[in-house]
Design an enzyme around this catalytic site. Structure first.
Site, PDB file in Angstrom:
ATOM      1  N   GLY A   6      18.626 -33.406  30.043  1.00  0.00           N
ATOM      2  CA  GLY A   6      17.478 -33.943  30.975  1.00  0.00           C
ATOM      3  C   GLY A   6      16.269 -33.002  30.434  1.00  0.00           C
ATOM      4  O   GLY A   6      15.089 -33.139  31.209  1.00  0.00           O
ATOM      5  N   ASN A  19      13.941 -34.481  28.410  1.00  0.00           N
ATOM      6  CA  ASN A  19      12.870 -35.476  28.385  1.00  0.00           C
ATOM      7  C   ASN A  19      12.491 -35.732  30.088  1.00  0.00           C
ATOM      8  O   ASN A  19      11.414 -35.862  30.579  1.00  0.00           O
ATOM      9  CB  ASN A  19      13.276 -36.710  27.971  1.00  0.00           C
ATOM     10  CG  ASN A  19      12.880 -36.431  26.238  1.00  0.00           C
ATOM     11  OD1 ASN A  19      11.929 -36.840  26.021  1.00  0.00           O
ATOM     12  ND2 ASN A  19      14.190 -36.270  25.623  1.00  0.00           N
ATOM     13  N   MET A  28      23.121 -42.087  28.037  1.00  0.00           N
ATOM     14  CA  MET A  28      24.414 -42.418  26.945  1.00  0.00           C
ATOM     15  C   MET A  28      25.186 -43.542  27.335  1.00  0.00           C
ATOM     16  O   MET A  28      26.223 -43.714  26.323  1.00  0.00           O
ATOM     17  CB  MET A  28      24.816 -41.287  26.502  1.00  0.00           C
ATOM     18  CG  MET A  28      23.816 -40.077  26.153  1.00  0.00           C
ATOM     19  SD  MET A  28      22.395 -40.538  24.889  1.00  0.00           S
ATOM     20  CE  MET A  28      23.167 -40.476  23.397  1.00  0.00           C
ATOM     21  N   LYS A  29      25.002 -44.367  28.002  1.00  0.00           N
ATOM     22  CA  LYS A  29      25.912 -45.464  28.351  1.00  0.00           C
ATOM     23  C   LYS A  29      25.087 -46.783  27.848  1.00  0.00           C
ATOM     24  O   LYS A  29      24.097 -46.867  28.546  1.00  0.00           O
ATOM     25  CB  LYS A  29      26.292 -45.817  30.158  1.00  0.00           C
ATOM     26  CG  LYS A  29      27.302 -44.750  30.339  1.00  0.00           C
ATOM     27  CD  LYS A  29      28.559 -45.726  30.271  1.00  0.00           C
ATOM     28  CE  LYS A  29      29.746 -45.026  30.457  1.00  0.00           C
ATOM     29  NZ  LYS A  29      31.102 -45.398  29.999  1.00  0.00           N
ATOM     30  N   ILE A  30      25.801 -47.615  27.459  1.00  0.00           N
ATOM     31  CA  ILE A  30      25.217 -48.794  27.054  1.00  0.00           C
ATOM     32  C   ILE A  30      25.284 -49.650  28.283  1.00  0.00           C
ATOM     33  O   ILE A  30      25.992 -49.934  29.134  1.00  0.00           O
ATOM     34  CB  ILE A  30      26.277 -49.700  26.061  1.00  0.00           C
ATOM     35  CG1 ILE A  30      26.245 -49.009  24.771  1.00  0.00           C
ATOM     36  CG2 ILE A  30      25.757 -50.952  25.797  1.00  0.00           C
ATOM     37  CD1 ILE A  30      27.083 -49.292  23.725  1.00  0.00           C
ATOM     38  N   LEU A  31      24.169 -50.419  28.606  1.00  0.00           N
ATOM     39  CA  LEU A  31      23.719 -51.184  29.697  1.00  0.00           C
ATOM     40  C   LEU A  31      24.370 -52.410  29.562  1.00  0.00           C
ATOM     41  O   LEU A  31      24.289 -52.935  28.438  1.00  0.00           O
ATOM     42  CB  LEU A  31      22.387 -51.265  29.999  1.00  0.00           C
ATOM     43  CG  LEU A  31      21.368 -50.278  30.703  1.00  0.00           C
ATOM     44  CD1 LEU A  31      20.074 -50.712  30.671  1.00  0.00           C
ATOM     45  CD2 LEU A  31      22.098 -49.459  31.546  1.00  0.00           C
ATOM     46  N   ASN A  41      13.695 -47.257  26.613  1.00  0.00           N
ATOM     47  CA  ASN A  41      14.556 -46.318  26.077  1.00  0.00           C
ATOM     48  C   ASN A  41      13.645 -45.524  24.954  1.00  0.00           C
ATOM     49  O   ASN A  41      12.909 -46.084  24.364  1.00  0.00           O
ATOM     50  CB  ASN A  41      15.749 -46.787  25.352  1.00  0.00           C
ATOM     51  CG  ASN A  41      16.666 -46.154  24.893  1.00  0.00           C
ATOM     52  OD1 ASN A  41      17.162 -45.048  25.493  1.00  0.00           O
ATOM     53  ND2 ASN A  41      17.276 -46.308  23.586  1.00  0.00           N
ATOM     54  N   HIS A  82      14.702 -42.812  21.423  1.00  0.00           N
ATOM     55  CA  HIS A  82      15.962 -42.760  20.666  1.00  0.00           C
ATOM     56  C   HIS A  82      15.277 -41.788  19.563  1.00  0.00           C
ATOM     57  O   HIS A  82      14.152 -42.046  18.922  1.00  0.00           O
ATOM     58  CB  HIS A  82      16.318 -43.925  20.007  1.00  0.00           C
ATOM     59  CG  HIS A  82      17.481 -43.798  19.230  1.00  0.00           C
ATOM     60  ND1 HIS A  82      18.788 -43.549  19.815  1.00  0.00           N
ATOM     61  CD2 HIS A  82      17.580 -43.807  17.967  1.00  0.00           C
ATOM     62  CE1 HIS A  82      19.503 -43.702  18.848  1.00  0.00           C
ATOM     63  NE2 HIS A  82      19.080 -43.639  17.579  1.00  0.00           N
TER      64      HIS A  82
HETATM   65  C1  GAR Z   1      16.989 -37.515  23.429  1.00  0.00           C
HETATM   66  O1  GAR Z   1      16.860 -37.103  22.370  1.00  0.00           O
HETATM   67  C2  GAR Z   1      16.945 -38.995  23.440  1.00  0.00           C
HETATM   68  O2  GAR Z   1      16.064 -39.526  22.441  1.00  0.00           O
HETATM   69  C3  GAR Z   1      18.607 -39.515  23.072  1.00  0.00           C
HETATM   70  O3  GAR Z   1      19.266 -38.292  23.754  1.00  0.00           O
HETATM   71  C4  GAR Z   1      18.257 -37.065  23.936  1.00  0.00           C
HETATM   72  C5  GAR Z   1      18.406 -36.902  25.427  1.00  0.00           C
HETATM   73  O4  GAR Z   1      18.021 -35.457  25.497  1.00  0.00           O
HETATM   74  N1  GAR Z   1      18.814 -40.814  23.452  1.00  0.00           N
HETATM   75  C6  GAR Z   1      19.470 -41.562  22.779  1.00  0.00           C
HETATM   76  O5  GAR Z   1      20.131 -40.934  21.887  1.00  0.00           O
HETATM   77  C7  GAR Z   1      19.911 -42.780  23.239  1.00  0.00           C
HETATM   78  N2  GAR Z   1      20.420 -43.675  22.205  1.00  0.00           N
HETATM   79  P1  GAR Z   1      17.496 -34.717  26.725  1.00  0.00           P
HETATM   80  O6  GAR Z   1      18.531 -34.934  27.854  1.00  0.00           O
HETATM   81  O7  GAR Z   1      17.387 -33.102  26.692  1.00  0.00           O
HETATM   82  O8  GAR Z   1      16.343 -35.470  27.204  1.00  0.00           O
END
Ligand code: GAR
Length: 213
Positions: free
Chosen positions: A14, A16, A86-89, A103, A105
């Site tokens: 979390g 971000n 990280m779950k596909i909607l 989203n 990535h």
């Molecule tokens: C982030 O780097 C985000 O870009 C990625 O998960 C991380 C979460 O980090 N998302 C994906 O890979 C989506 N496919 P955080 O929980 O520290 O924000």
């Protein structure tokens, strides 16, 4: 303009989520984070929600989509932010909220959708790396791109350093895109991204260098 209601979905650390909440003042009066949802009862992000007094729904089902559907019905959000979710909607949720799901990535999509991005960048000795923020469609980590951030990899980095730099770039750009949405500067129409009512035919790219991250 009515205040837009935004919910944040996350699955893990979390960081971000925390960064978005720290920057919520940027769109005061335009967009408000009203609630959060996680599919992981052990996610560290839950404590971050508590710290920022943001209500959080924790789903512990094997298939959290039912809980998510109820959560979304109850909150009727104008924007759903996937912040490390990280779950596909499922398609029925994407269809119902099309144009309202964003989203982030950690790669320069369409390169490296899915997991283990950093390993792939290092194994392939890539010369550049970055992040992508996009509207969500039925395709995994696909969907029309709003903004990418990119930096050159002039020397070999280990995974931790690469992850650190990638996150710094995410922290810089994600709140900006949320602010654009809050100000109605971006929208999705017929699967195309519009910025200030002009169609974006190739992704906007923010170029930076490692030293400034
Ligand atoms: C982030 O780097 C985000 O870009 C990625 O998960 C991380 C979460 O980090 N998302 C994906 O890979 C989506 N496919 P955080 O929980 O520290 O924000």
């Amino acid at each position: 303009m009515l205040i837009k209601k935004c919910v944040i979905l996350f699955s893990g650390t979390g960081s971000n989520l925390e960064n978005l909440l720290k920057n919520k003042h940027l769109h005061d009066g335009q967009l408000k984070y009203i609630s959060a949802f996680t599919n992981n009862p052990k996610a560290k992000g839950i404590d971050i929600c508590k710290l920022f007094s943001l209500e959080v729904t924790i789903s512990s089902c094997k298939d959290p989509n039912l809980d998510l559907q109820i959560f979304l019905k109850n909150h009727n959000p104008d924007l759903i932010v996937l912040s490390g979710y990280m779950k596909i909607l499922p398609d029925y949720i994407i269809k119902e909220y099309k144009g309202k799901i964003i989203n982030i990535h950690p790669s320069l999509l369409p390169k490296y959708p899915g997991l283990n991005t950093y390993e792939k960048v290092i194994d392939n000795k890539d010369k550049e790396h970055g992040i992508t923020i996009h509207f969500v469609t039925e395709e995994l980590d696909g969907g029309p791109i709003i903004l990418q951030g990119q930096f050159e990899l002039c020397k070999e980095l280990n995974k931790d350093r690469l992850k650190f730099l990638t996150h710094q770039l995410e922290y810089e750009l994600f709140p900006k895109v949320i602010l654009w949405f809050a100000n109605e500067l971006i929208k999705l129409e017929s699967d195309k991204v519009f910025f200030k009512n002009k169609e974006i035919t190739s992704p906007m790219i923010y170029l930076t260098n490692i030293e400034s991250l």
